[in-house]
Design a protein around this motif. Structure first.
Motif, PDB file in Angstrom:
ATOM      1  N   PHE A  32      45.610  39.052  37.965  1.00 17.36           N
ATOM      2  CA  PHE A  32      45.674  39.762  38.649  1.00 17.36           C
ATOM      3  C   PHE A  32      45.832  38.984  40.460  1.00 17.36           C
ATOM      4  O   PHE A  32      46.385  39.706  40.455  1.00 17.36           O
ATOM      5  CB  PHE A  32      45.778  41.525  38.224  1.00 17.36           C
ATOM      6  N   LEU A  33      44.584  38.739  40.223  1.00 16.49           N
ATOM      7  CA  LEU A  33      43.641  38.481  41.538  1.00 16.49           C
ATOM      8  C   LEU A  33      44.895  38.172  42.673  1.00 16.49           C
ATOM      9  O   LEU A  33      44.919  38.076  43.525  1.00 16.49           O
ATOM     10  CB  LEU A  33      42.184  38.231  41.095  1.00 16.49           C
ATOM     11  N   THR A  34      45.038  37.286  41.171  1.00 19.52           N
ATOM     12  CA  THR A  34      46.143  35.508  41.809  1.00 19.52           C
ATOM     13  C   THR A  34      47.320  36.180  43.256  1.00 19.52           C
ATOM     14  O   THR A  34      47.427  35.988  43.948  1.00 19.52           O
ATOM     15  CB  THR A  34      46.262  34.869  41.288  1.00 19.52           C
ATOM     16  N   LEU A  35      47.743  37.473  42.667  1.00 20.92           N
ATOM     17  CA  LEU A  35      48.720  37.867  42.612  1.00 20.92           C
ATOM     18  C   LEU A  35      49.006  38.933  43.915  1.00 20.92           C
ATOM     19  O   LEU A  35      49.323  38.731  44.535  1.00 20.92           O
ATOM     20  CB  LEU A  35      49.137  38.558  41.463  1.00 20.92           C
ATOM     21  N   VAL A  36      48.034  38.714  44.070  1.00 21.60           N
ATOM     22  CA  VAL A  36      47.047  40.410  44.776  1.00 21.60           C
ATOM     23  C   VAL A  36      46.521  39.405  46.808  1.00 21.60           C
ATOM     24  O   VAL A  36      47.157  39.557  47.402  1.00 21.60           O
ATOM     25  CB  VAL A  36      46.578  40.997  44.469  1.00 21.60           C
ATOM     26  N   ASN A  37      46.614  38.225  45.796  1.00 19.60           N
ATOM     27  CA  ASN A  37      45.667  37.468  47.666  1.00 19.60           C
ATOM     28  C   ASN A  37      46.543  36.693  47.752  1.00 19.60           C
ATOM     29  O   ASN A  37      46.001  35.792  48.823  1.00 19.60           O
ATOM     30  CB  ASN A  37      44.338  37.085  46.548  1.00 19.60           C
ATOM     31  N   TYR A  38      47.262  36.016  47.016  1.00 19.27           N
ATOM     32  CA  TYR A  38      48.401  34.901  47.497  1.00 19.27           C
ATOM     33  C   TYR A  38      49.317  36.038  48.161  1.00 19.27           C
ATOM     34  O   TYR A  38      50.076  36.608  47.733  1.00 19.27           O
ATOM     35  CB  TYR A  38      48.684  33.921  46.405  1.00 19.27           C
ATOM     36  N   PRO A  39      49.444  34.891  49.454  1.00 15.76           N
ATOM     37  CA  PRO A  39      51.309  35.104  50.091  1.00 15.76           C
ATOM     38  C   PRO A  39      52.311  35.400  49.067  1.00 15.76           C
ATOM     39  O   PRO A  39      53.081  34.170  48.336  1.00 15.76           O
ATOM     40  CB  PRO A  39      51.565  33.820  51.305  1.00 15.76           C
ATOM     41  N   PRO A  40      53.078  36.659  48.872  1.00  9.75           N
ATOM     42  CA  PRO A  40      53.681  37.377  47.810  1.00  9.75           C
ATOM     43  C   PRO A  40      54.895  36.278  48.566  1.00  9.75           C
ATOM     44  O   PRO A  40      55.646  35.774  46.955  1.00  9.75           O
ATOM     45  CB  PRO A  40      54.414  38.036  48.009  1.00  9.75           C
ATOM     46  N   ASP A  41      55.502  35.951  49.225  1.00 12.70           N
ATOM     47  CA  ASP A  41      56.623  35.123  49.362  1.00 12.70           C
ATOM     48  C   ASP A  41      56.393  33.571  48.872  1.00 12.70           C
ATOM     49  O   ASP A  41      57.821  33.284  48.808  1.00 12.70           O
ATOM     50  CB  ASP A  41      57.334  35.056  51.454  1.00 12.70           C
ATOM     51  N   ARG A  42      55.631  33.134  48.875  1.00 13.12           N
ATOM     52  CA  ARG A  42      55.413  31.825  47.553  1.00 13.12           C
ATOM     53  C   ARG A  42      54.919  31.975  46.601  1.00 13.12           C
ATOM     54  O   ARG A  42      53.994  30.568  45.930  1.00 13.12           O
ATOM     55  CB  ARG A  42      54.108  31.475  48.967  1.00 13.12           C
ATOM     56  N   ILE A  43      54.939  32.584  45.542  1.00 13.00           N
ATOM     57  CA  ILE A  43      55.106  33.181  44.387  1.00 13.00           C
ATOM     58  C   ILE A  43      55.816  33.231  43.493  1.00 13.00           C
ATOM     59  O   ILE A  43      56.965  33.675  43.665  1.00 13.00           O
ATOM     60  CB  ILE A  43      54.127  34.003  43.321  1.00 13.00           C
ATOM     61  N   ILE A  44      55.760  32.012  42.645  1.00 13.35           N
ATOM     62  CA  ILE A  44      57.233  31.735  41.477  1.00 13.35           C
ATOM     63  C   ILE A  44      56.457  31.766  40.055  1.00 13.35           C
ATOM     64  O   ILE A  44      55.360  31.329  40.424  1.00 13.35           O
ATOM     65  CB  ILE A  44      58.156  30.534  41.506  1.00 13.35           C
ATOM     66  N   ILE A  45      56.919  32.648  39.793  1.00  9.43           N
ATOM     67  CA  ILE A  45      56.340  32.816  38.573  1.00  9.43           C
ATOM     68  C   ILE A  45      57.087  31.592  36.965  1.00  9.43           C
ATOM     69  O   ILE A  45      58.583  31.644  37.027  1.00  9.43           O
ATOM     70  CB  ILE A  45      56.217  33.888  37.832  1.00  9.43           C
TER      71      ILE A  45
END
Length: 579
Positions: free
Chosen positions: A269-282
């Motif tokens: 969960f910490l990865t999703l909280v602390n990385y810029p959300p507009d740069r995350i792809i799951i």
């Protein structure tokens, strides 16, 4: 090598001379020896793998006296011909139950194609002594092959609660985050470099820095810091590990421009909280619970995982249709007696804690001592040291590369030889494949809007919470009764009332599992160890203290698991209500 057949005690035998060494392949009574070896095999396995056939006494015994299917690895055809000539084994050697291989790659292909995951394994000790470069290496590969199932089970046991927690917590983001299926790109047919954090990575850094605008760079999370410190910005980072400490690989690196982070949906969960959300792809995790729950947010797309983040990075390049796919830093071995490249965050953290008594060399030595030291063919050297875990990754790459239409190049300047790859230095790859022009990299990501689905999901979580809350008191009572039974095993004469009380929880739990499959997935993840323990016991017709102890473990793990589920569901529902 000289092969000298001779007769001893009325049986054909053979001496093999190699250099200054002379060994005799069989004992004085090879038939008795074959029978004795067979007695130690597990009869529940349908196959026996024999490494080093010799004159075929063991193979003959297995074909004539057992129902086993037999697979033989014999590196020299000369021995097989000698067995035919001296012992008249033509009929045995043409048995439909016997397969003989002179190349270990063909043998492993046979095992894979026939889904043979368990078998008895015997290696002729004389062969291992005389040809260690062949048979000791082969034994290591077999160990890795057999370890696949064990490693997968061990991983599940180790991370089952972590995955459960991560999926429930991360579901807050699933409705908004795009998946790999939402990507539009122009990467098809363009070169990609997969960057691993192997010890040899630094050998390629300078060339990779010059090349970065000409390729799609897909970095493993473990290599990301090294790239940033070397002024190389990857296009994508891939992360798969569910542990919280793994989030540091990507969230502990600060830069002006963040690459796209492609992550398993069950990461911390910490990865999703602390990385810029507009740069995350799951992408969809392989975890069964996620598959059931994903009906609320839909598929994000699938990537294969062979146990290592590099395997998933490789599959991402295939997903994009990149060609060629180039490996750097993919050692899969302890190159230069190290585990990772310098500036790997794992090593950075360790170096911070080192002193003159616990230095970095001590750390690497400890890893090497604890690992299985298996010698295999090297990429740039004749032999490198690896272990069972790395061998499972190598085996995965071998199978997947065979199914890959793009050219796959291993430009790692060190490490293990990867079967199926074209092996050449990175500089040579540039010229041979014309990777000398800047790429036009284009990517668009479709946005999601699943508000109604989110509301339905929260309603579902509340229903699961209520069911779990209902089950907890029954689990507690059954635990108390089973503990009392264990403590007073000798004194209690009438067991029927005791079994009835314990059976209340069993009946209610079974009813819930039958009617609510999703709830069953939650519960089984917190009780995996004791369920496996119970199943392994089989049927028992006598009540023993050991059996009662198993019941106590079952009810204790059920109670603790239900409390754990209730806890994480409560936190997730509150998170939704606050937002």
């Amino acid at each position: 090598m000289e092969i000298q057949p001779f007769i001893s005690n009325g049986n054909w035998n053979v001496k093999i001379k190699k250099g200054n060494r002379v060994v005799t392949l069989h004992s004085i009574d090879p038939y008795q020896e074959a029978r004795r070896i067979t007695e130690h095999f597990n009869t529940s396995f349908g196959y026996v793998l024999v490494a080093g056939m010799g004159l075929g006494y063991l193979v003959e015994y297995l074909i004539k006296n057992t129902n086993y299917n037999v697979v033989v690895f014999e590196h020299t055809k000369e021995i097989i011909e000698l067995a035919k000539e001296k012992r008249g084994l033509d009929k045995i050697l043409f048995s439909s139950r016997l397969k003989i291989f002179h190349n270990e790659n063909d043998l492993f292909d046979f095992l894979d194609e026939n889904f043979i995951k368990e078998f008895n394994f015997y290696i002729n000790r004389q062969y291992a002594s005389l040809f260690p470069e062949i048979y000791q290496s082969f034994a290591g590969h077999i160990t890795a092959y057999l370890s696949r199932k064990h490693i997968n089970q061990s991983t599940l046991k180790r991370f089952q609660k972590v995955w459960l927690r991560n999926i429930v917590k991360n579901s807050f983001f699933y409705f908004d985050l795009p998946g790999i299926v939402d990507i539009t790109h122009n990467f098809t047919g363009k070169p990609a470099v997969i960057v691993g954090a192997g010890p040899s990575l630094m050998n390629n850094i300078e060339v990779l820095k010059e090349l970065q605008d000409n390729v799609i760079i897909i970095s493993t999370d473990t290599a990301y810091l090294q790239l940033v410190k070397s002024s190389i910005m990857p296009d994508f980072i891939v992360s798969v590990d569910p542990q919280e400490k793994n989030s540091l690989y990507v969230t502990g690196v600060f830069t002006m421009n963040y690459p796209f982070l492609v992550i398993d949906s069950a990461v911390s969960f910490l990865t999703l909280v602390n990385y810029p959300p507009d740069r995350i792809i799951i992408y969809d995790t392989i975890f069964p619970l996620y598959e059931i729950l994903s009906r609320f947010w839909g598929s994000k797309g699938k990537l294969k995982c062979g146990g290592s983040v590099s395997t998933t990075a490789f599959d991402l390049a295939r997903f994009f249709g990149c060609n060629p796919v180039i490996f750097v830093g993919q050692d899969l071995a302890f190159s230069s007696f190290k585990t990772h490249s310098s500036l790997n965050l794992l090593e950075s953290i360790f170096l911070y804690k080192t002193d003159r008594f616990k230095n970095f060399e001590t750390y690497n030595s400890k890893i090497l001592v604890g690992a299985d030291r298996i010698e295999i063919k090297g990429n740039t050297t004749s032999v490198v040291i690896t272990d069972r875990k790395f061998l499972t990754f190598l085996d995965w790459f071998k199978r997947e590369i065979k199914q890959t239409s793009s050219a796959v190049i291993n430009a790692t300047e060190g490490g293990a030889y990867i079967d199926g790859c074209i092996h050449m230095p990175l500089k040579d790859v540039i010229y041979k494949y014309g990777i000398d022009k800047k790429l036009d990299k284009h990517i668009e990501i479709r946005k999601n809007d699943l508000i109604q689905n989110r509301e339905a999901f929260i309603k579902f979580l509340k229903e699961v919470f209520d069911l779990v809350d209902y089950l907890i008191p029954f689990a507690g009572r059954s635990l108390d009764v089973s503990m009392d039974l264990l403590a007073n095993f000798e004194k209690i004469k009438n067991l029927a009332p005791v079994f009835n009380k314990m059976g209340e929880f069993d009946k209610i739990l079974l009813d819930v599992l039958k009617s609510r499959k999703e709830v069953g997935r939650f519960i089984e993840l917190t009780m995996q160890n004791v369920i496996e323990k119970i199943l392994s016991r089989g049927e028992e017709d006598k009540l023993t203290e050991e059996l009662i102890s198993t019941w106590v473990d079952f009810y204790r793990e059920a109670k603790e698991g239900l409390f754990y589920i209730r806890h994480i569901l409560k936190k997730r529902i509150r998170l939704e209500e606050r937002n």
